[in-house]
Design a protein around this motif. Structure first.
Motif, PDB file in Angstrom:
ATOM      1  N   UNK A   1      36.264  27.059  51.677  1.00  0.00           N
ATOM      2  CA  UNK A   1      35.201  26.107  51.988  1.00  0.00           C
ATOM      3  C   UNK A   1      35.783  24.697  51.979  1.00  0.00           C
ATOM      4  N   UNK A   2      35.265  23.791  52.819  1.00  0.00           N
ATOM      5  CA  UNK A   2      35.768  22.410  52.821  1.00  0.00           C
ATOM      6  C   UNK A   2      35.707  21.731  51.454  1.00  0.00           C
ATOM      7  N   UNK A   3      34.752  22.140  50.611  1.00  0.00           N
ATOM      8  CA  UNK A   3      34.619  21.499  49.299  1.00  0.00           C
ATOM      9  C   UNK A   3      35.796  21.796  48.389  1.00  0.00           C
ATOM     10  N   UNK A   4      36.633  22.794  48.752  1.00  0.00           N
ATOM     11  CA  UNK A   4      37.778  23.157  47.918  1.00  0.00           C
ATOM     12  C   UNK A   4      39.025  22.334  48.236  1.00  0.00           C
ATOM     13  N   UNK A   5      38.964  21.498  49.256  1.00  0.00           N
ATOM     14  CA  UNK A   5      40.104  20.660  49.596  1.00  0.00           C
ATOM     15  C   UNK A   5      40.255  19.551  48.552  1.00  0.00           C
ATOM     16  N   UNK A   6      41.448  18.971  48.481  1.00  0.00           N
ATOM     17  CA  UNK A   6      41.734  17.945  47.473  1.00  0.00           C
ATOM     18  C   UNK A   6      41.249  16.585  47.959  1.00  0.00           C
ATOM     19  N   UNK A   7      39.915  16.422  47.949  1.00  0.00           N
ATOM     20  CA  UNK A   7      39.314  15.251  48.564  1.00  0.00           C
ATOM     21  C   UNK A   7      39.698  13.947  47.877  1.00  0.00           C
ATOM     22  N   UNK A   8      39.917  13.977  46.571  1.00  0.00           N
ATOM     23  CA  UNK A   8      40.304  12.738  45.875  1.00  0.00           C
ATOM     24  C   UNK A   8      41.598  12.175  46.460  1.00  0.00           C
ATOM     25  N   UNK A   9      42.540  13.053  46.770  1.00  0.00           N
ATOM     26  CA  UNK A   9      43.812  12.607  47.324  1.00  0.00           C
ATOM     27  C   UNK A   9      43.710  12.321  48.821  1.00  0.00           C
ATOM     28  N   UNK A  10      42.855  13.053  49.509  1.00  0.00           N
ATOM     29  CA  UNK A  10      42.634  12.774  50.929  1.00  0.00           C
ATOM     30  C   UNK A  10      41.993  11.394  51.096  1.00  0.00           C
ATOM     31  N   UNK A  11      40.975  11.100  50.288  1.00  0.00           N
ATOM     32  CA  UNK A  11      40.342   9.784  50.353  1.00  0.00           C
ATOM     33  C   UNK A  11      41.334   8.686  50.010  1.00  0.00           C
ATOM     34  N   UNK A  12      42.181   8.953  48.999  1.00  0.00           N
ATOM     35  CA  UNK A  12      43.189   7.958  48.614  1.00  0.00           C
ATOM     36  C   UNK A  12      44.126   7.686  49.786  1.00  0.00           C
TER      37      UNK A  12
ATOM     38  N   UNK B   1      34.234   9.373  53.364  1.00  0.00           N
ATOM     39  CA  UNK B   1      35.320   8.771  54.136  1.00  0.00           C
ATOM     40  C   UNK B   1      35.081   7.286  54.369  1.00  0.00           C
ATOM     41  N   UNK B   2      33.891   6.791  54.069  1.00  0.00           N
ATOM     42  CA  UNK B   2      33.633   5.359  54.113  1.00  0.00           C
ATOM     43  C   UNK B   2      34.181   4.703  52.866  1.00  0.00           C
ATOM     44  N   UNK B   3      33.639   3.565  52.504  1.00  0.00           N
ATOM     45  CA  UNK B   3      34.133   2.830  51.337  1.00  0.00           C
ATOM     46  C   UNK B   3      33.304   3.096  50.091  1.00  0.00           C
ATOM     47  N   UNK B   4      32.430   4.112  50.129  1.00  0.00           N
ATOM     48  CA  UNK B   4      31.547   4.367  48.998  1.00  0.00           C
ATOM     49  C   UNK B   4      32.325   4.965  47.832  1.00  0.00           C
ATOM     50  N   UNK B   5      32.153   4.362  46.643  1.00  0.00           N
ATOM     51  CA  UNK B   5      32.819   4.846  45.438  1.00  0.00           C
ATOM     52  C   UNK B   5      31.867   4.765  44.252  1.00  0.00           C
TER      53      UNK B   5
ATOM     54  N   UNK C   1      27.360  10.395  36.966  1.00  0.00           N
ATOM     55  CA  UNK C   1      27.800   9.261  37.785  1.00  0.00           C
ATOM     56  C   UNK C   1      27.073   7.988  37.352  1.00  0.00           C
ATOM     57  N   UNK C   2      27.816   6.912  37.121  1.00  0.00           N
ATOM     58  CA  UNK C   2      27.224   5.660  36.639  1.00  0.00           C
ATOM     59  C   UNK C   2      27.456   4.551  37.654  1.00  0.00           C
ATOM     60  N   UNK C   3      26.387   3.912  38.066  1.00  0.00           N
ATOM     61  CA  UNK C   3      26.464   2.735  38.926  1.00  0.00           C
ATOM     62  C   UNK C   3      26.367   1.493  38.053  1.00  0.00           C
TER      63      UNK C   3
END
Length: 376
Positions: free
Chosen positions: A133-144, A263-267, A285-287
């Motif tokens: 599933x796409x959710x299993x990809x290493x998104x933290x490093x992809x976004x970085x 993939x935008x600038x949302x963090x 998650x804390x804003x």
């Protein structure tokens, strides 16, 4: 335990290994505001330095450290490991140890399971033959990779498990001993007999005086607030903060700051995962805001929840309890506050979440005091 990925090149990797530290820096700009109210730096430079210190402030003793060696010439970028943090957070050190790049933010490390071979960026981020599933990809490093500008990036627990397994799968042996270097020709970590003694600087980051100054002047200090919370949450150093979230060093299993969620600038400013019992955990998650409450904060929180539900929860089932931390107003506009609270209640009813925790802070007794607002 949180896993942190440090970006290095051929030159800096060698010194990281020989002196057993992980470090980052920003050009040749030095911190002139540590433990002080004033700074001669321009606001953008100061914000960048504080953001880098915030990245280090989330590190706890025993956390895992992975190095990403940047691509060079025909050599692909690679991930190497595995090391551990020897203490909490960065210390500040102006010595250069012979490397070309200025790295004042440093962390002493020790070997955990050190493998000689790295795995390529392609194997870690692009190859999907074992991905269900796409959710299993290493998104933290992809976004970085997409956004850049992060010398120290945390990854989630399930991402770390996948990365560790990929690294182990490329190895024939684990390196023994405590002394290492990098062979740029073979692109391998090697054991050495020499030991470069590196004495730890005692200058620890302290952003609080600068934060107080900006707070009293009504200047922006959100990054400073993020650093303070990343540095202190769960440590017992701020009782009001820890009691609100019921956290300690024993039950926080993962801590992140500036956690990318698109993939935008949302963090997400701060995110942590808390162990509730043997079978349950909660992700929070804390804003953060260095100003008073505003209705548009709820829209940000809603996006964070959506991302966690689609990308995080399938890999690590958890309850979600969002939170907002804002500056306590001197005088509350009751009409606007009621509208804000109604937006929170609406969010709570629409989403499958634990009730949002709304927190306000102020300066008290030379520290920050946090208080949860009862809006039920």
């Amino acid at each position: 335990m949180t896993t942190h990925v440090f970006i290095v090149d051929d030159n800096t990797f060698k010194y990281h290994l020989e002196y057993m530290f992980a470090g980052t820096g920003y050009k040749n700009v030095k911190v002139d505001f540590n433990g002080k109210e004033s700074s001669k730096l321009n606001p953008n430079a100061e914000k960048t330095l504080v953001a880098m210190m915030a990245d280090g402030s989330r590190i706890r003793k025993g956390d895992y450290i992975i190095f990403y060696l940047q691509a060079k010439d025909k050599h692909e970028g690679k991930f190497y490991g595995i090391f551990k943090a020897k203490h909490d957070g960065y210390f500040l050190d102006d010595s250069n140890l012979g490397q070309k790049k200025y790295l004042p933010f440093r962390l002493k490390i020790e070997p955990y399971k050190v493998f000689e071979n790295g795995i390529t960026e392609w194997e870690a981020l692009d190859e999907i033959k074992h991905i269900q599933s796409p959710c299993q990809m290493l998104w933290s490093l992809i976004y970085r990779k997409l956004k850049g500008n992060r010398g120290n990036t945390m990854i989630t627990i399930y991402e770390a498990e996948r990365l560790f397994n990929l690294i182990r799968g490329k190895q024939e042996k684990i390196l023994t001993g405590n002394n290492f270097s990098f062979d740029s020709k073979s692109r391998k970590i090697v054991s050495t007999n020499s030991y470069d003694d590196y004495k730890i600087s005692q200058m620890m980051p302290n952003v609080l005086p600068r934060l107080f100054f900006k707070y009293n002047k009504n200047n922006a200090f959100e990054t400073h607030l993020q650093m303070y919370i990343a540095q202190n949450i769960g440590t017992g150093k701020n009782i009001s903060l820890d009691s609100i979230y019921n956290v300690s060093q024993d039950n926080i299993e993962w801590l992140g700051n500036e956690v990318s969620c698109g993939v935008g600038m949302r963090r997400m400013d701060i995110v942590f995962s808390k162990i509730i019992d043997e079978t349950e955990r909660m992700v929070v998650p804390i804003e953060l805001k260095d100003e008073y409450f505003k209705n548009e904060i709820i829209e940000q929180i809603e996006r964070y929840i959506d991302w966690l539900e689609q990308y995080y929860i399938p890999n690590r089932p958890s309850q979600i309890q969002p939170s907002i931390i804002c500056k306590k107003p001197r005088r509350r506009n009751e009409a606007k506050f009621e509208e804000f609270i109604n937006s929170i209640k609406s969010l709570n009813s629409r989403k499958n979440i634990k009730p949002l925790i709304y927190v306000e802070f102020e300066i008290e007794n030379n520290d920050l005091k946090f208080e949860a607002v009862n809006y039920q």
